[in-house]
Scaffold this active site. Structure first.
Site, PDB file in Angstrom:
ATOM      1  N   TYR A 503      35.546  27.944   4.449  1.00 50.94           N
ATOM      2  CA  TYR A 503      34.962  28.217   5.758  1.00 50.94           C
ATOM      3  C   TYR A 503      34.935  26.961   6.627  1.00 50.94           C
ATOM      4  CZ  TYR A 503      33.268  33.033   5.300  1.00 50.94           C
ATOM      5  OH  TYR A 503      33.185  34.395   5.214  1.00 50.94           O
ATOM      6  N   TYR A 507      37.194  23.429  10.412  1.00 52.10           N
ATOM      7  CA  TYR A 507      36.403  22.654  11.370  1.00 52.10           C
ATOM      8  C   TYR A 507      36.463  21.163  11.062  1.00 52.10           C
ATOM      9  CZ  TYR A 507      34.604  27.245  12.585  1.00 52.10           C
ATOM     10  OH  TYR A 507      34.508  28.545  12.981  1.00 52.10           O
TER      11      TYR A 507
END
Length: 809
Positions: A503, A507
């Protein structure tokens, strides 16, 4: 009857009377006036007319005298830089506004007035806006063009004025009223050389303030430390007027309830910095860049339609800064007391400054947290927190946000930090705990938002999520209504869909170097995530935003020092048996072994585990003061090694003292590299190409043969190139420069006129000329250098930027 004084004429009789009509002077017939033949009649002078003329002359002389006196007074008090330059600028602005108003009334065309207002702005504002206006005008849609000027450009100019007013405070204007400091009012328009000159003047002003304070306070030879601190206060107050926090301000400022004694030893280095022109140059340049960037945000030049996250100007400046840093690293080396040298570029690339190493370390740390959460049975939740709309300068469609309150990027970051601090305080009061990592990244207009990957007990998940949502939406709650999604999002990570590391991986990568994201397209900007990594890096550097932060785990600096210690021990021990203990204490040696293996999960558990206060960690980083003072007379703090509360003493991991020195340059090779630009010597100063041609002729005459690299395979070519000396490589590079590359003249991309206009506009927005020559080069498959080893090329109706542009060909 005879009449002597009157002339008689025959006149008609009335009532049968024969009396003649008498002509008097008042009824004598007048002669016709002919201005071309008759001379002008001059009125006779009288005493009254002479008196009126004298009064008129006196009034005219008095009026002239008053106007002259008024001009002298105005010039003395307002048009004199030594008096009040701020008032002079205000008066000039008023006159300019009156002139604009008059022109508006005469022309009665508000669109032209808007264009004139744009043209009156500084170059960094007017040039890109005029390019946009020119592009919209070339579309030939009059209504859309006028609507763009009135609904986009005019609000942008109004927002720009509000931003300028918020940047320049009353105390800042007062500082600008001093001699030579007028440039502070136009700080965003200055270049680096002008900022350097201005910083020298500011440092001189601070020196005069210190002299005045010493003259007022030091009345005797016996000067007390408190009097010195009061003199420091006066200089610090002048620095605060410029919105610059003085060094050691928190330790030296006046406090009502001070727990510790005043550290008077911090006053000399603090004053030395405030009197240093170089220190002020760094502060003013940082302020200039931030103010300039906020002005560009105000006029909608920082968004996904123009330049996402940060302006192109800031990106170019970051590239130039990186290029200078690389040149510095390549021209210097590190040397120790024993004479050992290390190449500075290799040292930097091997450190955590390397983006690849930084990314790998963070991914390893997140993986360690994931393994610990599985062992503890904790759940993972992914949160997204966004600032209220008053912090966002631009809407998603690129238009100005009417709710924006001129808030800066730094203020949006501070808002999230304060919100998180308040939430953490409330969470600890309720007995809830968590651990994880947060990532700060920008929206398309530069506003900060946070992504958090948090691990917690399953029973506490709902309470923590509800509490975090409460703090995330408590400000400007009315603008959300029933939908809190734009401000706060939470997602429970399902192991069937992906691990917590997967996840957060995207980022972390897109905020460092974009590794592995070449094919990923940003949903917000519509551009590849790999290309946006450079913009994000420039954004974080400009606005001083901390991008990554781990919480609830032991510090990572001790992890790095342990790995360094393990490497040093392995080199000292030599062929010692693998797995042999390095430290005498088995608990400390277990922590070192975990760090050396690169297993963050084991390292964290051996340190004491997650959610453990720092005072209970086994291994911590040790610091010490530098032996040599800095340029300001103070001794900075540097890393010494590690220490532990369960063992005596400290372990040094930085025993060697390294100095950076400039690399030695071979004069003959340097002259040969420079070619015709080499200085005069007794050797051959012919250009390098001529020397090479002559050498080739000599080799041919001597029967020498030249290696044919065109017939080699990849392995042979690789071995041959790496076996060449530096001199042979330079000669080969010079020969390759003389060979002109072949161009494919038959290849050219076909685009429409609208796409051609878009290409020209985007080139100009990136700082290029946008000429037909550049457009033709891009359409034929060529590229344009954009700095820092990157090149711009045009593929699939899109302008791209990459260092691997030939792979796209």
């Amino acid at each position: 009857m005879a009449v002597s004084k009157f002339t008689l004429h025959n006149a008609p009789t009335t009532g049968g009377s024969n009396e003649a009509a008498v002509v008097f002077p008042w009824n004598t017939p007048k002669k016709a006036v002919n201005p071309y033949l008759d001379p002008a009649e001059v009125a006779p002078e009288s005493a009254l007319s002479n008196l009126i003329a004298l009064y008129a002359a006196d009034n005219e002389q008095e009026q002239l005298r008053r106007e002259t006196l008024s001009d002298e007074v105005w010039e003395r008090y307002f048009f004199n830089e030594s008096r009040d330059p701020v008032q002079r600028e205000i008066e000039q602005d008023r006159l300019i506004s009156h002139a604009k108003t008059a022109r508006e009334q005469q022309r009665f065309n508000p669109d032209l007035v808007i264009i004139a207002d744009v043209g009156a702005q500084p170059a960094h504002i007017s040039k890109p806006l005029l390019e946009r206006i020119k592009y919209f005008h070339s579309l030939g849609r009059a209504k859309a063009y006028s609507r763009y000027l009135r609904e986009t450009i005019r609000p942008c100019l109004e927002r720009l004025e509000r931003v300028r007013d918020s940047q320049v405070s009353a105390s800042f204007r007062f500082m600008a009223s001093h001699d030579g400091l007028e440039g502070l009012l136009v700080l965003p328009e200055m270049n680096q050389d002008q900022v350097k000159r201005l910083s020298t003047l500011v440092a001189a002003h601070m020196s005069m303030c210190l002299d005045a304070a010493c003259g007022d306070l030091f009345v005797s030879d016996d000067v007390k430390p408190e009097e010195i601190r009061q003199a420091w206060e006066r200089v610090a107050a002048e620095a605060m007027r410029l919105e610059v926090i003085p060094p050691a301000f928190e330790q030296l400022r006046r406090k009502k309830r001070r727990r510790k004694p005043v550290p008077y030893e911090l006053i000399p280095p603090s004053l030395a910095r405030m009197l240093c022109a170089d220190w002020w140059c760094r502060k003013l340049w940082q302020m200039r860049c931030e103010w300039r960037e906020e002005q560009l945000r105000a006029v909608c030049l920082v968004n996904k339609k123009a330049s996402p996250y940060v302006s192109y100007e800031a990106v170019i400046h970051k590239r130039e800064q990186r290029r200078k840093s690389l040149e510095f690293f390549r021209s210097h080396e590190l040397i120790n007391e024993d004479g050992d040298t290390l190449d500075m570029e290799d040292v930097v690339n091997a450190s955590n400054s390397n983006p690849a190493h930084r990314r790998n370390e963070m991914m390893a740390c997140v993986k360690g947290l994931e393994l610990i959460a599985e062992m503890r049975g904790d759940c993972a939740v992914f949160y997204t927190i966004t600032c209220p709309s008053r912090f966002h300068a631009t809407l998603n469609n690129g238009r100005p946000n009417p709710k924006w309150t001129s808030a800066t990027v730094r203020q949006s970051s501070d808002y999230l930090v304060d919100t998180f601090a308040a939430f953490r305080k409330a969470m600890h009061k309720t007995g809830l705990r968590w651990y994880g990592v947060r990532v700060a990244e920008p929206h398309h207009d530069g506003t900060v938002h946070w992504h958090l990957l948090c691990f917690m007990r399953k029973k506490d998940r709902r309470s923590i999520t509800a509490l975090l949502r409460k703090f995330a939406i408590r400000e400007d709650r009315e603008e959300l209504g029933t939908n809190t999604g734009p401000r706060f999002k939470s997602e429970l990570i399902n192991p069937r869909k992906g691990t917590p590391t997967s996840y957060i991986a995207k980022y972390i990568s897109k905020n460092i170097d974009g590794r592995g994201l070449a094919k990923e397209i940003s949903k917000e900007t519509g551009r590849p995530l790999r290309d946006s990594a450079e913009h994000v890096s420039a954004w974080a550097s400009l606005h001083r935003v901390q991008q990554f932060r781990f919480f609830g785990i032991p510090g990572r600096q001790a992890y790095r020092e342990l790995r360094l210690l393990a490497g040093q021990a392995a080199r000292v021990q030599g062929e010692r048996k693998a797995g042999a203990p390095v430290l005498d204490n088995p608990r400390l040696d277990a922590v070192l072994a975990a760090a050396d293996a690169g297993c963050f999960a084991t390292y964290i558990m051996k340190q004491g585990g997650v959610l453990v206060p720092r005072k209970h960690h086994l291994v911590r980083t040790a610091y010490e003061l530098n032996d040599e003072p800095s340029a300001y007379g103070d001794h900075g703090i540097r890393i010494y090694g590690i220490w532990s509360p369960i063992a005596e003493g400290k372990i040094c991991t930085h025993a060697m003292k390294w100095k950076k020195v400039r690399k030695a340059v071979d004069v003959q090779e340097a002259a040969a590299d420079q070619g015709a630009c080499a200085p005069w010597t007794r050797g051959n100063n012919c250009p390098l190409a001529e020397n090479l041609n002559q050498q080739e002729k000599d080799k041919s005459a001597d029967g020498g043969t030249r290696t044919d690299i065109t017939r080699m395979d990849d392995k042979e070519l690789h071995d041959y190139l790496y076996s060449m000396s530096k001199k042979d490589r330079r000669e080969l590079a010079a020969r390759l420069r003389l060979v002109k590359p072949k161009r494919r003249k038959d290849y050219k991309q076909r685009i429409t006129d609208h796409q051609h206009q878009q290409l020209v506009y985007e080139l100009k927005s990136r700082g290029f000329d946008g000429s037909e020559k550049e457009v033709d080069l891009l359409l034929r498959g060529g590229s344009i250098p954009s700095g820092a080893g990157l090149r711009i090329f045009y593929r699939n109706q899109r302008l791209k930027e990459d260092d691997k542009w030939r792979n796209q060909y």
